[in-house]
Design a protein around this motif. Structure first.
Motif, PDB file in Angstrom:
ATOM      1  N   TYR A 162       0.800  -1.224   0.000  1.00  0.00           N
ATOM      2  CA  TYR A 162       0.000   0.000   0.000  1.00  0.00           C
ATOM      3  C   TYR A 162       0.835   1.278   0.000  1.00  0.00           C
ATOM      4  N   VAL A 164       2.918   2.537   2.334  1.00  0.00           N
ATOM      5  CA  VAL A 164       2.657   3.215   3.604  1.00  0.00           C
ATOM      6  C   VAL A 164       3.759   2.884   4.617  1.00  0.00           C
ATOM      7  N   ILE A 213      -2.223   5.051  -3.132  1.00  0.00           N
ATOM      8  CA  ILE A 213      -3.322   4.159  -3.513  1.00  0.00           C
ATOM      9  C   ILE A 213      -4.553   4.961  -3.926  1.00  0.00           C
ATOM     10  N   GLN A 286     -11.226  -1.028  -1.697  1.00  0.00           N
ATOM     11  CA  GLN A 286     -10.599   0.082  -2.418  1.00  0.00           C
ATOM     12  C   GLN A 286     -11.590   0.786  -3.334  1.00  0.00           C
ATOM     13  N   THR A 327      -8.609  -3.094   5.038  1.00  0.00           N
ATOM     14  CA  THR A 327      -9.271  -2.255   4.040  1.00  0.00           C
ATOM     15  C   THR A 327     -10.796  -2.377   4.064  1.00  0.00           C
ATOM     16  N   LEU A 381      -2.433   6.404   2.896  1.00  0.00           N
ATOM     17  CA  LEU A 381      -3.162   5.912   1.739  1.00  0.00           C
ATOM     18  C   LEU A 381      -3.699   7.053   0.886  1.00  0.00           C
TER      19      LEU A 381
END
Length: 425
Positions: A162, A164, A213, A286, A327, A381
């Protein structure tokens, strides 16, 4: 002494590089599996499988779930066991077995890529931890350091997928390692997690080129809008607490291993039925966050998506499918924030983005019981700009503290994660 330090440094550096390669390759494989199932990868879209031919929408999830269900039926011990998890490998002498760890991770990617409502982050976490285990053995790392390296690798697998790095380090530190920052050893553990997560993230840039993302507008909040942000914190914290309880109870009722070959496809059939009415619920969540950050959505549609996503994730878990909950939790929180924004009459994209990210972080902090990780994950994100950083961080932490005070139960200080609902892998 010098030789042991060199071995330690090599183990840390190579773990970071290996975790990044694993995360990057996992992301590519996830998109490939989505394309095989539905013709195109659906995760980057705002429509999910809404534009996919109906025959694919109805058949691909069942086929993917049948493959995964048969795999888990063959892989997991009877009658209702599970393979060695990353947490077990970190906290006990148990070891990750290469074949079962990799096969289990691939089955997770198949079931999520074919449309089940779970996260795909558990697979790279466990494969990165497996690589760290092998490197720790190769360089004869002592048991205490090995524990930190394995936990950091799991966080780094998340970080590389991701993009991150801060959240990846905090995942290891807040949920697993829990260092004592009053000691030199504690800060050494922090350094290991940070280095491994940073190296993993940079290595994965070979695949994702450092792109975030989500594409979020710069988040802002007005003085009059602060009250609505507080309402988002309250509602999403309550929603997150309820989801955490629901997910924990559901995971305690996993079907017998002998039944997984049909319960997992049956669960995917349930998710598919929900997705006929709400095609954005498929996958890890997502699609939903893409949607609420990109377009105004009617309140009724937001409510349907919220109920649908929670129900679809619960159905997938109850079927015995393995996968992540990070997520899915984020997407539910994003829907709560967007719903409050719409009902409040807020339509400025920058203010809606702030409420979406705050809601996502608050729900995740409750389902994972890790507020610092949750805030960092939501911020990295979306990258909502400088104003978003303090607002989201304060909002998530205040929501967590408020939940502890209201419940009057010892959830634990920040840095502990009792009753963690993330996938144990």
């Amino acid at each position: 002494m010098a030789t042991s330090r060199i071995r330690f440094l090599l183990a840390v550096v190579l773990t970071g590089l290996a975790s990044g390669l694993i995360g990057g390759l996992t992301s590519e494989l996830s998109h490939f599996l989505e394309a095989c199932a539905f013709g195109v990868p659906f995760s980057p879209s705002t429509t999910g499988v809404g534009t996919v031919a109906m025959w694919r929408r109805l058949t691909a999830p069942i086929v993917g779930a049948l493959i995964a269900g048969l795999t888990w039926w063959w892989l997991r011990p009877l009658p209702s066991g599970s393979i060695t998890s990353v947490r077990q490998a970190v906290d006990s002498p148990a070891r990750l077995r290469p074949v079962e760890t990799i096969v289990d991770a691939l089955a997770q990617l198949v079931v999520v890529g074919s449309g089940s409502s779970l996260g795909r982050e558990a697979a790279p976490r466990q494969m990165a931890a497996l690589a760290a285990q092998g490197l720790s053995d190769t360089f004869r790392v002592d048991p205490a350091t090995r524990r930190v390296v394995l936990a950091s690798a799991a966080g780094a697998g998340l970080a590389s997928v991701y993009n991150v790095p801060v959240a990846g380090a905090l995942y290891a530190l807040e949920l697993t390692v829990r260092p004592n920052l009053r000691t030199k050893r504690g800060w050494g553990q922090v350094a290991i997690a940070v280095v491994i997560s940073a190296l993993s993230t940079v290595t994965a840039w070979l695949f994702n080129h450092g792109r975030p993302i989500y594409r979020s507008p710069a988040a802002t909040v007005t003085s009059s809008g602060l009250g609505w942000v507080v309402l988002v914190v309250a509602t999403s914290t309550v929603a997150g607490a309820g989801m955490g309880l629901l997910f924990r109870e559901t995971k305690r009722r996993v079907p017998l291993t002998s039944r997984l070959w049909w319960t997992v496809p049956l669960g995917s059939a349930g998710v598919t039925a929900i997705a006929v009415a709400a095609p954005q619920v498929v996958g890890n969540g997502q699609v939903i966050i893409n949607l609420v950050l990109a377009h105004p959505v009617a309140p009724a549609s937001l409510a349907i998506l919220l109920v649908g996503k929670i129900l679809a994730t619960t159905v997938a878990l109850r079927s015995g499918a393995a996968g992540g909950l990070l997520t899915p939790s984020l997407s539910a929180g994003a829907l709560v924030g967007a719903l409050v924004a719409v009902l409040a009459g807020i339509d400025a994209p920058s203010q809606v983005a702030m409420m979406v990210i705050v809601g996502a972080g608050c729900v995740l902090s409750m389902t994972q019981r890790a507020p610092l990780f949750a805030a960092a994950f939501a911020l990295e994100l979306a990258r909502p700009g400088m104003i978003g950083v303090p607002v989201v961080l304060v909002a998530v932490v205040l929501g967590w503290v408020g939940s502890v005070l209201v419940s009057r139960r010892p959830h634990g200080r920040i840095g502990r994660a009792p009753g963690n609902t993330s996938d144990p892998r």
